[in-house]
Structure formats: structure tokens, C-alpha cells
Design a protein around this motif. Structure first.
Motif, PDB file in Angstrom:
ATOM      1  N   ALA A 276       5.458   0.688   7.693  1.00  0.00           N
ATOM      2  CA  ALA A 276       5.165   1.511   7.693  1.00  0.00           C
ATOM      3  C   ALA A 276       5.410   2.541   7.026  1.00  0.00           C
ATOM      4  O   ALA A 276       4.651   3.357   6.566  1.00  0.00           O
ATOM      5  N   TRP A 277       6.687   2.777   7.108  1.00  0.00           N
ATOM      6  CA  TRP A 277       7.374   3.818   6.579  1.00  0.00           C
ATOM      7  C   TRP A 277       7.377   3.771   5.036  1.00  0.00           C
ATOM      8  O   TRP A 277       6.902   5.014   4.411  1.00  0.00           O
ATOM      9  N   ALA A 278       7.133   2.476   4.169  1.00  0.00           N
ATOM     10  CA  ALA A 278       6.539   2.995   2.547  1.00  0.00           C
ATOM     11  C   ALA A 278       6.105   3.424   2.552  1.00  0.00           C
ATOM     12  O   ALA A 278       5.015   4.085   1.667  1.00  0.00           O
ATOM     13  N   ALA A 279       4.532   2.839   3.359  1.00  0.00           N
ATOM     14  CA  ALA A 279       3.466   3.378   3.466  1.00  0.00           C
ATOM     15  C   ALA A 279       3.034   5.271   3.332  1.00  0.00           C
ATOM     16  O   ALA A 279       2.364   5.663   1.909  1.00  0.00           O
ATOM     17  N   LEU A 280       3.644   5.764   4.256  1.00  0.00           N
ATOM     18  CA  LEU A 280       4.301   6.959   4.059  1.00  0.00           C
ATOM     19  C   LEU A 280       4.486   7.286   2.929  1.00  0.00           C
ATOM     20  O   LEU A 280       4.258   9.002   2.288  1.00  0.00           O
ATOM     21  N   LEU A 281       5.379   7.269   2.412  1.00  0.00           N
ATOM     22  CA  LEU A 281       6.464   7.590   1.387  1.00  0.00           C
ATOM     23  C   LEU A 281       5.680   7.303   0.252  1.00  0.00           C
ATOM     24  O   LEU A 281       5.213   8.141  -0.813  1.00  0.00           O
ATOM     25  N   LYS A 282       4.853   6.146   0.247  1.00  0.00           N
ATOM     26  CA  LYS A 282       3.831   6.277  -1.052  1.00  0.00           C
ATOM     27  C   LYS A 282       2.852   6.868  -0.445  1.00  0.00           C
ATOM     28  O   LYS A 282       2.282   7.210  -1.987  1.00  0.00           O
TER      29      LYS A 282
END
Length: 331
Positions: A276-282
Motif C-alpha cells: 500500500a505504501w509502495a502504491a502511494l509512492l507510485k
């Protein structure tokens, strides 16, 4: 050939110990309290025995019970159980019992830290690092102690000491062939990388995350433990974070896609958190590159997948999606 028979009394205690272990192990995931009850009933029976086998089973079940109390968030009961192990068996000369006593001390240090008694935890961990035998069976205990000590020092802001401990773990495990310790080795690199990023040494942090990804990303199989998958997801997400600070947005998107593609449908709390954090960074990287529609689509996907399980990231994604929608309308 002579056959050495196990005394009838030992057979009884082994049966009690094995039965309790099997029952508690089967229950601990969904029914930890019932697992604790099974451990408690067996340890009371085993306490009456006069057998080294019974002592081994009893100490094993007590350590298991302590971990289950910790799993339930009852650090005080966990602490009491670990103290019982230490007080009852610290003087034992049996190698297996000594290992279990050492694990009880490791678990006690975790309890102390969770109860806000961090300095006591650090003192216990330092003592353990000095007194643990160098025998191979004690290696997992030694590296876990060093990792816990590093985390506790970090909580006090003593980051240089923390990083040096990760170096010690890496040195201890560099020639290790036991795959059960791979996740610990991976986390030593990840945690040190996180500290380097927090100190604005982004390139050095990326290199440590790359060490983990290069070693294990393509070698996973059906036998790979979930703990190593958790480490890989964390390495990927933190690499995205470091690249964001470096404004290397195309790489952020590529790395986030790699994590999402592998782990989006994995129902594991820790992995879900990293994805979920990786998706936000994306989404942030897509917006920075002017790809507003793509950024909004990424946020919407995050909300759809993690609305119930990862509420912090979902709330941020939902707010970003609304902001991006209003931005598009104004444009």
C-alpha cells in the motif's frame, strides 16, 4: 544388537509433551488462548516429572506460552512466563534447555521494551551478547538479540550504535548456509538502509536495499518462508522511498509495479502494508511526471484493494484521488 528402551515414565511424559505441543501448535494461529490453555495444562503435569525429557518439553511449552501471551498483546503475562523459565532452568547444563532459556531472555527483552522499560531491555540484551555460547545452535539466538538491541537503541535515537549492530549481524551471517536465517540477514540490510535514508544518504540506502533484492527476489519458490517475502516487500518499498527523495520518478514507478504485481493479492498484514505504501509512492511519482490520470487510477486501485485492511494508506489515497480529480476539473 542391544536395544536401549525408554523408561515407561519417560514415554508418558514425552506423550504428554508431544500431545500438548501438537494441540497448541494447531490452535495458536486462530485460537491462541486455547493454545495457551493446552500449554498450561501440560506444563503443570510435566512439573511433577523427574526426567530430562519432561523438562525439555516443559521448558519448550513455557517459552511457547510466553510467545502466545505476547501475540495477544499481554506483555505482563508474557514477562511472567519468561521469568518462570529463567528462574526454573537457568542453571541447567542440558544444551536444549539452555537454548530455550536463552530464547526466554530474548523474549523477555521484547516484553520489557514493549512495557516502556527500554533501558532494562538493553541491559539484558547486552548481557546476552556477552554470555551466549558461540556454538552453532545459539547463532539464531545471538543474531535475534543483536537485532532487538539495534531496534531498542534506535528508539533512543542512538543510530550509530544501531547501524554497527546491523554490521555485526551481517558479519555473523555472511557465510551462513541456513535459509531459516535469510530473513534476519535481509532485515539487517533493510534496517540499516532505512537509517541511512533518514540521514539523507539516499544512494547508500538504495545500495543496501539492492543487496536484498539482488540476492533473493528471483530465487523465491513455494518453499520461501513468508518472513522473507515480508523482507523483500519492505526492501522494495523503501527503495521506492529513497528514489522519491532522489526524484528518480520513473524508477519509483517501475519498482512499485514490481512489488504490486507480485504481492497485490497476498493476504499478509505486513506485506499489505508495504504494498500500500509502495502504491502511494507510485501515485506521487506519476503526479510529479504529469501523469495525473494515472496517479488517480493508482490511488483508486489502492482504496479498492486496501480500504478495510490498510486504512491509513487508503485514507491518504482517497484524499489524493479527490484532490487530483478537482485538479483535473480545473484544468
Amino acid at each position: 544388537m542391544r536395544h536401549y528402551k525408554v523408561p515407561i515414565g519417560d514415554i508418558l511424559w514425552v506423550a504428554i509433551g508431544w500431545g500438548a505441543f501438537t494441540l497448541s501448535d494447531g490452535l495458536k494461529g486462530r485460537f491462541p488462548r486455547r493454545s495457551i490453555q493446552a500449554c498450561g495444562a501440560a506444563t503443570r503435569r510435566l512439573a511433577r516429572a523427574k526426567s530430562i525429557r519432561a523438562d525439555r518439553w516443559r521448558v519448550h511449552l513455557l517459552v511457547t506460552e510466553g510467545r502466545l501471551w505476547e501475540q495477544l498483546g499481554d506483555q505482563q503475562r508474557s514477562l511472567q512466563t519468561n521469568d518462570e523459565v529463567i528462574l526454573s532452568y537457568e542453571s541447567s547444563n542440558d544444551s536444549y534447555i539452555r537454548q530455550q532459556v536463552a530464547w526466554a531472555k530474548v523474549n523477555k527483552s521484547v516484553d520489557l521494551a514493549a512495557l516502556g522499560r527500554v533501558n532494562e531491555a538493553i541491559e539484558l540484551e547486552r548481557t546476552l551478547t556477552l554470555t551466549l555460547p558461540s556454538d552453532p545452535p545459539f547463532l539464531p539466538i545471538r543474531v535475534r538479540t543483536l537485532m532487538n538491541l539495534a531496534v531498542d537503541l534506535s528508539s533512543l535515537g542512538r543510530h550509530e550504535e544501531e547501524k554497527s549492530l546491523y554490521d555485526r549481524v551481517q558479519a555473523l551471517l555472511s557465510a551462513n548456509a541456513d535459509p531459516s536465517l535469510d530473513d534476519t540477514l535481509a532485515w539487517a540490510s533493510i534496517n540499516k538502509g532505512i537509517q541511512l535514508v533518514d540521514q539523507h544518504d539516499y544512494e547508500a540506502g538504495v545500495e543496501l536495499f539492492d543487496v536484498v533484492i539482488r540476492r533473493w527476489w528471483t530465487s523465491v519458490s513455494v518453499d520461501t518462508p513468508m518472513s522473507l517475502h515480508e523482507a523483500l516487500a519492505a526492501a522494495g518499498r523503501n527503495r521506492c522511498r529513497a528514489l522519491t527523495f532522489l526524484k528518480r520518478y520513473d524508477e519509483v514507478i517501475r519498482d512499485a509495479d514490481r512489488i504490486v504485481d507480485r504481492y497485490l493479492r497476498t493476504h499478509n498484514q505486513r506485506i499489505d502494508d508495504e504494498v500500500a505504501w509502495a502504491a502511494l509512492l507510485k501515485a506521487h511519482a506519476q503526479e510529479k511526471l504529469g501523469r495525473v490520470a494515472d496517479a488517480r487510477a493508482t490511488c483508486d486501485l489502492l482504496v479498492t484493494r486496501y480500504e478495510k485492511s490498510q486504512r491509513t494508506q487508503s485514507a491518504l489515497a482517497e484524499a489524493n484521488s479527490r484532490r487530483l480529480a478537482s485538479f483535473s476539473n480545473k484544468a
